[in-house]
Design a protein around this motif. Sequence first.
Motif, PDB file in Angstrom:
ATOM      1  N   SER A  39      37.999  25.937  12.505  1.00 45.66           N
ATOM      2  CA  SER A  39      38.630  26.573  13.654  1.00 45.66           C
ATOM      3  C   SER A  39      39.652  27.634  13.254  1.00 45.66           C
ATOM      4  O   SER A  39      40.002  28.495  14.072  1.00 45.66           O
ATOM      5  N   PHE A  40      40.110  27.600  12.013  1.00 44.96           N
ATOM      6  CA  PHE A  40      41.068  28.606  11.533  1.00 44.96           C
ATOM      7  C   PHE A  40      40.399  29.670  10.666  1.00 44.96           C
ATOM      8  O   PHE A  40      41.087  30.455  10.019  1.00 44.96           O
ATOM      9  N   LEU A  61      45.130  32.020  14.309  1.00 43.65           N
ATOM     10  CA  LEU A  61      44.930  31.472  15.652  1.00 43.65           C
ATOM     11  C   LEU A  61      43.993  32.332  16.504  1.00 43.65           C
ATOM     12  O   LEU A  61      43.924  32.143  17.721  1.00 43.65           O
ATOM     13  N   ASN A  63      40.743  32.370  16.825  1.00 39.89           N
ATOM     14  CA  ASN A  63      39.709  31.603  17.525  1.00 39.89           C
ATOM     15  C   ASN A  63      40.288  30.872  18.736  1.00 39.89           C
ATOM     16  O   ASN A  63      39.649  30.801  19.799  1.00 39.89           O
ATOM     17  N   TYR A  64      41.493  30.349  18.584  1.00 37.99           N
ATOM     18  CA  TYR A  64      42.120  29.628  19.698  1.00 37.99           C
ATOM     19  C   TYR A  64      42.475  30.589  20.839  1.00 37.99           C
ATOM     20  O   TYR A  64      42.356  30.224  22.014  1.00 37.99           O
ATOM     21  N   ARG A  65      42.907  31.790  20.494  1.00 38.26           N
ATOM     22  CA  ARG A  65      43.186  32.784  21.541  1.00 38.26           C
ATOM     23  C   ARG A  65      41.902  33.144  22.283  1.00 38.26           C
ATOM     24  O   ARG A  65      41.898  33.292  23.509  1.00 38.26           O
ATOM     25  N   VAL A  67      39.282  31.236  22.642  1.00 39.49           N
ATOM     26  CA  VAL A  67      38.874  30.083  23.459  1.00 39.49           C
ATOM     27  C   VAL A  67      39.664  30.046  24.754  1.00 39.49           C
ATOM     28  O   VAL A  67      39.100  29.848  25.845  1.00 39.49           O
ATOM     29  N   LEU A  68      40.974  30.222  24.683  1.00 38.28           N
ATOM     30  CA  LEU A  68      41.812  30.165  25.878  1.00 38.28           C
ATOM     31  C   LEU A  68      41.509  31.314  26.840  1.00 38.28           C
ATOM     32  O   LEU A  68      41.778  31.193  28.038  1.00 38.28           O
ATOM     33  N   HIS A 264      34.147  29.508  16.618  1.00 39.86           N
ATOM     34  CA  HIS A 264      34.560  29.442  18.023  1.00 39.86           C
ATOM     35  C   HIS A 264      34.296  28.050  18.592  1.00 39.86           C
ATOM     36  O   HIS A 264      35.137  27.494  19.309  1.00 39.86           O
ATOM     37  N   ALA A 267      36.940  25.601  17.280  1.00 39.92           N
ATOM     38  CA  ALA A 267      38.221  25.747  17.967  1.00 39.92           C
ATOM     39  C   ALA A 267      38.167  25.140  19.362  1.00 39.92           C
ATOM     40  O   ALA A 267      39.115  24.466  19.800  1.00 39.92           O
ATOM     41  N   THR A 268      37.061  25.352  20.053  1.00 41.76           N
ATOM     42  CA  THR A 268      36.902  24.748  21.381  1.00 41.76           C
ATOM     43  C   THR A 268      36.899  23.229  21.280  1.00 41.76           C
ATOM     44  O   THR A 268      37.506  22.538  22.105  1.00 41.76           O
ATOM     45  N   LEU A 271      40.508  21.914  20.688  1.00 46.49           N
ATOM     46  CA  LEU A 271      41.316  21.968  21.910  1.00 46.49           C
ATOM     47  C   LEU A 271      40.843  20.943  22.931  1.00 46.49           C
ATOM     48  O   LEU A 271      41.661  20.285  23.594  1.00 46.49           O
TER      49      LEU A 271
END
Length: 293
Positions: A39-40, A61, A63-65, A67-68, A264, A267-268, A271
């Motif tokens: 995820s990173f 971050l 991938n996390y951005r 995803v959100l 991706h 990361a999903t 979360l």
Amino acid sequence: MAATRRLRRTALPYLLVLPAVVLFLLFVLVPGGYALVLSFQARKVSGGLLGSSTTQVFAGLDNYRAVLADTELWSGIGRMVLVGVIVIPATVGLALLFALLLDVPRVRLAKVTRLAIFLPYAVPGVIATLMWGFLYLPATSPIGGDHVDFFSSVGVFFSVANISVWGAVGFNMIVLCTALRSVPTEVHEAARIDGCTELGMALRIKIPLLRPAIAMCALFTVLGSLQLFNEPNTLKPLSNAISSTWVPLMKIYDDAFVDSDLNHAAATSVLFTAAALLVSWVASRFVQSRAAS
């Protein structure tokens, strides 16, 4: 000899637990840790005269951005919540109703009825969904498929929820029936001597005493709703209303194995797992508070 026997008694519990610990490490912690690492990271494609190669590079971050900001994921969460709004009260309510009815002394064939209600829980989810899918199809449906569109944009929520409820009611009913068995018979006898009817006993005695078990069943159903995947994924070929990203777990599957975007998807997953743990913690605290009250 005495020291050897004490050592065996001390080591035996650890040996019995060891297979479960090994399986947990191999199939939960190790894949979870690998997903966290992915995820990173992000794929970097580099090419030259001899061809191209793909390497994993640190992405922070990013991938996390992504995803959100993924609107498809949020839409899938909304659909999952809508199905849960139908499934949770229906499952717990029907399980409570069946448990109370089977606890009435004059009821006949209680054991056979209890087994019949529990049997759908033993049917694998994919097989149950295929069976209900053919029942929903107009060409094969004996339940009004020519007049009711079970796969419309609205009806599909009830179709998916119905399969989940059908499979989960039996398990929750057994939990509630077991909790009813723990109620002392003296309580029932005293209530009947005072002229209390079966309905009055259910409303004033049994349901209040069942509150911890009801809260536990609600927790089980919430966790099951978060894991919604088999039903919509199996019904997808039968309905145009169900997309490949209809719920979050389908979105993760599509990202990982269709679009080959493992970073991706990882990361999903991270979360979504964190959100599920948070929901579980809040629900368990609620269960504990209800059990203590």
